[in-house]
Design a protein around this motif. Sequence first.
Motif, mmCIF file in Angstrom:
data_model
loop_
_atom_site.group_PDB
_atom_site.id
_atom_site.type_symbol
_atom_site.label_atom_id
_atom_site.label_comp_id
_atom_site.label_asym_id
_atom_site.label_seq_id
_atom_site.Cartn_x
_atom_site.Cartn_y
_atom_site.Cartn_z
ATOM 1 N N VAL A 90 -0.924 68.872 26.047
ATOM 2 C CA VAL A 90 -0.301 69.117 24.151
ATOM 3 C C VAL A 90 -0.016 68.153 23.469
ATOM 4 O O VAL A 90 0.298 66.933 24.085
ATOM 5 N N THR A 91 0.567 68.425 22.446
ATOM 6 C CA THR A 91 1.045 67.988 21.750
ATOM 7 C C THR A 91 2.363 67.239 21.009
ATOM 8 O O THR A 91 2.741 68.867 21.226
ATOM 9 N N LYS A 92 2.733 66.111 21.535
ATOM 10 C CA LYS A 92 4.243 66.026 21.286
ATOM 11 C C LYS A 92 4.946 66.047 20.044
ATOM 12 O O LYS A 92 6.199 66.227 19.628
ATOM 13 N N TYR A 93 4.317 65.393 19.601
ATOM 14 C CA TYR A 93 4.360 64.384 17.788
ATOM 15 C C TYR A 93 3.411 63.835 17.304
ATOM 16 O O TYR A 93 1.858 63.855 17.477
ATOM 17 N N ILE A 94 3.760 63.875 16.430
ATOM 18 C CA ILE A 94 2.728 63.908 14.956
ATOM 19 C C ILE A 94 3.711 62.623 13.665
ATOM 20 O O ILE A 94 4.688 63.817 13.484
ATOM 21 N N SER A 95 3.442 61.889 13.569
ATOM 22 C CA SER A 95 3.665 60.566 12.602
ATOM 23 C C SER A 95 3.952 61.176 11.012
ATOM 24 O O SER A 95 3.185 62.240 10.867
ATOM 25 N N LEU B 205 -4.869 69.598 8.591
ATOM 26 C CA LEU B 205 -3.410 69.560 9.922
ATOM 27 C C LEU B 205 -4.312 69.576 11.098
ATOM 28 O O LEU B 205 -3.641 69.235 12.196
ATOM 29 N N GLU B 206 -4.082 71.708 11.138
ATOM 30 C CA GLU B 206 -4.633 72.504 12.277
ATOM 31 C C GLU B 206 -6.360 71.301 12.565
ATOM 32 O O GLU B 206 -6.310 71.232 13.755
ATOM 33 N N TRP B 207 -6.914 70.957 12.328
ATOM 34 C CA TRP B 207 -8.007 69.600 12.316
ATOM 35 C C TRP B 207 -8.095 68.889 13.304
ATOM 36 O O TRP B 207 -8.102 68.899 14.436
ATOM 37 N N ILE B 208 -7.240 68.477 12.997
ATOM 38 C CA ILE B 208 -6.789 66.937 13.248
ATOM 39 C C ILE B 208 -5.662 67.582 15.130
ATOM 40 O O ILE B 208 -5.962 66.673 16.109
ATOM 41 N N ASP B 209 -5.052 67.427 15.109
ATOM 42 C CA ASP B 209 -4.276 68.918 16.383
ATOM 43 C C ASP B 209 -5.190 69.463 17.047
ATOM 44 O O ASP B 209 -4.890 68.953 18.438
ATOM 45 N N GLU B 210 -6.353 69.929 16.665
ATOM 46 C CA GLU B 210 -7.189 70.335 18.044
ATOM 47 C C GLU B 210 -7.575 69.498 18.085
ATOM 48 O O GLU B 210 -8.589 68.379 19.329
ATOM 49 N N GLU B 211 -8.335 68.391 17.153
ATOM 50 C CA GLU B 211 -9.291 67.318 17.220
ATOM 51 C C GLU B 211 -8.526 66.230 18.692
ATOM 52 O O GLU B 211 -8.891 65.789 19.981
ATOM 53 N N ALA B 212 -7.449 66.034 18.137
ATOM 54 C CA ALA B 212 -6.352 65.383 19.050
ATOM 55 C C ALA B 212 -5.770 65.800 20.480
ATOM 56 O O ALA B 212 -6.340 64.918 22.343
ATOM 57 N N GLN C 8 -14.586 72.273 -1.468
ATOM 58 C CA GLN C 8 -15.924 72.853 -0.994
ATOM 59 C C GLN C 8 -17.257 72.548 -1.232
ATOM 60 O O GLN C 8 -17.421 71.486 -2.221
ATOM 61 N N GLY C 9 -17.147 72.420 -0.311
ATOM 62 C CA GLY C 9 -18.808 72.074 0.294
ATOM 63 C C GLY C 9 -18.691 70.755 0.258
ATOM 64 O O GLY C 9 -20.021 70.208 1.001
ATOM 65 N N GLU C 10 -18.121 69.595 0.492
ATOM 66 C CA GLU C 10 -18.425 68.465 0.896
ATOM 67 C C GLU C 10 -18.024 68.508 2.596
ATOM 68 O O GLU C 10 -17.624 69.898 3.067
ATOM 69 N N ILE C 11 -18.518 67.654 3.091
ATOM 70 C CA ILE C 11 -17.852 67.632 4.760
ATOM 71 C C ILE C 11 -16.895 66.556 5.405
ATOM 72 O O ILE C 11 -17.274 64.772 4.187
ATOM 73 N N VAL C 12 -16.257 66.452 5.683
ATOM 74 C CA VAL C 12 -14.719 65.721 6.024
ATOM 75 C C VAL C 12 -15.881 65.355 7.612
ATOM 76 O O VAL C 12 -15.809 65.398 8.372
ATOM 77 N N GLU C 13 -14.984 64.032 7.800
ATOM 78 C CA GLU C 13 -15.500 63.423 9.398
ATOM 79 C C GLU C 13 -14.420 62.911 10.237
ATOM 80 O O GLU C 13 -13.169 62.386 9.459
ATOM 81 N N ILE C 14 -13.420 63.478 11.297
ATOM 82 C CA ILE C 14 -12.579 63.199 12.032
ATOM 83 C C ILE C 14 -12.650 61.900 13.285
ATOM 84 O O ILE C 14 -12.936 62.239 14.057
ATOM 85 N N GLY C 15 -11.683 61.104 12.572
ATOM 86 C CA GLY C 15 -12.197 59.717 13.834
ATOM 87 C C GLY C 15 -10.449 59.655 14.195
ATOM 88 O O GLY C 15 -8.689 59.685 14.421
ATOM 89 N N ILE C 16 -10.510 59.453 15.793
ATOM 90 C CA ILE C 16 -9.646 59.310 16.657
ATOM 91 C C ILE C 16 -9.537 58.112 17.486
ATOM 92 O O ILE C 16 -10.793 57.179 17.934
ATOM 93 N N GLU C 17 -8.448 57.374 17.463
ATOM 94 C CA GLU C 17 -8.313 56.039 18.787
ATOM 95 C C GLU C 17 -7.162 56.005 19.408
ATOM 96 O O GLU C 17 -6.172 56.401 18.832
ATOM 97 N N VAL C 18 -7.255 55.335 20.400
ATOM 98 C CA VAL C 18 -6.147 55.956 21.034
ATOM 99 C C VAL C 18 -5.874 53.864 20.647
ATOM 100 O O VAL C 18 -6.011 53.111 20.697
#
Length: 130
Positions: free
Chosen positions: A47-52, A26-33, A62-72
Amino acid sequence: MRFHTRKWIKPEDLNPNGTLFGGRLLEWIDEEAALYAIIQLENPKTVTKYISEIDFISSAKQGEIVEIGIEVVKFGTASLTLKCEVRNKMTRQTVIKVDKIIMVSLDNNGNPEPHGKHKVEFVKDRLNET
Protein backbone atom coordinates in the motif's frame (compact mmCIF):
# COMPACT_ATOMS: atom_id res chain seq x y z
CA MET A 1 14.39 6.41 -15.06
CA ARG A 2 12.34 3.68 -16.67
CA PHE A 3 9.03 4.77 -18.17
CA HIS A 4 6.53 1.94 -17.81
CA THR A 5 3.06 3.18 -18.66
CA ARG A 6 1.57 5.50 -21.22
CA LYS A 7 -1.74 7.29 -20.86
CA TRP A 8 -3.71 8.96 -23.63
CA ILE A 9 -5.41 12.10 -22.33
CA LYS A 10 -9.13 11.95 -23.06
CA PRO A 11 -11.98 14.43 -22.41
CA GLU A 12 -12.86 12.79 -19.08
CA ASP A 13 -9.29 13.46 -17.84
CA LEU A 14 -9.53 17.26 -18.23
CA ASN A 15 -10.09 20.05 -15.74
CA PRO A 16 -12.22 23.17 -16.49
CA ASN A 17 -9.14 24.78 -18.10
CA GLY A 18 -9.02 22.04 -20.74
CA THR A 19 -5.78 20.55 -19.43
CA LEU A 20 -5.04 17.32 -17.59
CA PHE A 21 -6.71 17.29 -14.16
CA GLY A 22 -4.05 16.97 -11.44
CA GLY A 23 -6.18 14.53 -9.46
CA ARG A 24 -6.41 12.17 -12.42
CA LEU A 25 -2.64 12.31 -12.87
CA LEU A 26 -2.08 11.58 -9.18
CA GLU A 27 -4.45 8.61 -9.46
CA TRP A 28 -2.36 7.25 -12.35
CA ILE A 29 0.88 7.82 -10.42
CA ASP A 30 -0.45 6.08 -7.29
CA GLU A 31 -1.62 3.11 -9.34
CA GLU A 32 1.70 2.87 -11.20
CA ALA A 33 3.69 3.07 -7.95
CA ALA A 34 1.50 0.36 -6.39
CA LEU A 35 1.88 -1.97 -9.37
CA TYR A 36 5.62 -1.41 -9.48
CA ALA A 37 6.01 -2.05 -5.73
CA ILE A 38 3.76 -5.13 -5.75
CA ILE A 39 5.86 -6.67 -8.51
CA GLN A 40 9.18 -5.73 -6.87
CA LEU A 41 8.19 -6.89 -3.38
CA GLU A 42 6.16 -9.88 -4.64
CA ASN A 43 3.34 -8.99 -2.26
CA PRO A 44 -0.12 -7.97 -3.51
CA LYS A 45 -0.80 -6.46 -0.07
CA THR A 46 1.43 -3.45 -0.70
CA VAL A 47 0.00 0.00 0.00
CA THR A 48 0.88 3.67 -0.35
CA LYS A 49 2.12 5.15 2.93
CA TYR A 50 3.44 8.53 1.84
CA ILE A 51 3.66 10.81 -1.18
CA SER A 52 5.95 13.85 -0.88
CA GLU A 53 5.54 17.29 -2.34
CA ILE A 54 4.36 17.19 -5.92
CA ASP A 55 5.89 19.54 -8.47
CA PHE A 56 3.59 20.37 -11.40
CA ILE A 57 5.97 21.64 -14.07
CA SER A 58 3.85 21.83 -17.21
CA SER A 59 0.38 20.87 -18.37
CA ALA A 60 -0.85 18.32 -20.86
CA LYS A 61 -3.82 18.60 -23.21
CA GLN A 62 -6.46 16.33 -24.67
CA GLY A 63 -5.04 13.98 -27.28
CA GLU A 64 -1.51 14.09 -25.90
CA ILE A 65 0.20 11.01 -24.53
CA VAL A 66 2.02 11.06 -21.21
CA GLU A 67 4.32 8.37 -19.86
CA ILE A 68 4.91 7.55 -16.22
CA GLY A 69 8.42 6.81 -15.01
CA ILE A 70 9.25 5.13 -11.72
CA GLU A 71 12.65 4.66 -10.13
CA VAL A 72 13.66 2.99 -6.87
CA VAL A 73 15.29 5.33 -4.37
CA LYS A 74 15.68 2.90 -1.45
CA PHE A 75 14.67 -0.49 -0.10
CA GLY A 76 13.59 -0.40 3.54
CA THR A 77 12.81 -3.34 5.82
CA ALA A 78 9.09 -3.41 4.93
CA SER A 79 9.03 -0.48 2.50
CA LEU A 80 10.11 0.59 -0.94
CA THR A 81 10.81 4.26 -1.65
CA LEU A 82 10.26 5.40 -5.22
CA LYS A 83 10.44 8.61 -7.23
CA CYS A 84 8.31 9.45 -10.22
CA GLU A 85 8.38 11.62 -13.29
CA VAL A 86 5.60 12.01 -15.82
CA ARG A 87 6.51 13.44 -19.20
CA ASN A 88 4.90 14.16 -22.53
CA LYS A 89 5.72 11.19 -24.75
CA MET A 90 6.18 13.24 -27.92
CA THR A 91 7.95 16.37 -26.62
CA ARG A 92 9.70 14.73 -23.63
CA GLN A 93 8.67 17.79 -21.58
CA THR A 94 8.26 16.98 -17.88
CA VAL A 95 4.68 17.35 -16.65
CA ILE A 96 5.16 16.44 -12.97
CA LYS A 97 7.82 15.19 -10.55
CA VAL A 98 7.34 13.41 -7.24
CA ASP A 99 10.55 12.98 -5.24
CA LYS A 100 9.33 10.40 -2.75
CA ILE A 101 6.61 7.75 -2.73
CA ILE A 102 6.81 5.22 0.10
CA MET A 103 5.08 1.89 -0.43
CA VAL A 104 4.74 -0.61 2.44
CA SER A 105 4.45 -4.39 2.28
CA LEU A 106 1.72 -5.70 4.63
CA ASP A 107 0.96 -9.08 6.18
CA ASN A 108 -2.50 -10.65 6.31
CA ASN A 109 -3.35 -8.60 9.43
CA GLY A 110 -2.48 -5.28 7.78
CA ASN A 111 0.81 -4.84 9.64
CA PRO A 112 4.12 -3.95 7.97
CA GLU A 113 5.88 -7.13 6.88
CA PRO A 114 9.61 -7.35 6.09
CA HIS A 115 10.04 -8.18 2.41
CA GLY A 116 13.71 -9.24 2.33
CA LYS A 117 14.42 -7.38 -0.94
CA HIS A 118 17.54 -5.29 -1.46
CA LYS A 119 17.77 -4.61 -5.18
CA VAL A 120 15.59 -4.12 -8.24
CA GLU A 121 14.60 -7.41 -9.85
CA PHE A 122 13.02 -7.96 -13.23
CA VAL A 123 10.28 -10.55 -13.70
CA LYS A 124 12.07 -11.99 -16.76
CA ASP A 125 15.08 -12.77 -14.55
CA ARG A 126 12.88 -14.44 -11.92
CA LEU A 127 11.32 -16.60 -14.64
CA ASN A 128 14.76 -17.66 -15.89
CA GLU A 129 15.72 -18.84 -12.38
CA THR A 130 13.02 -21.52 -12.33
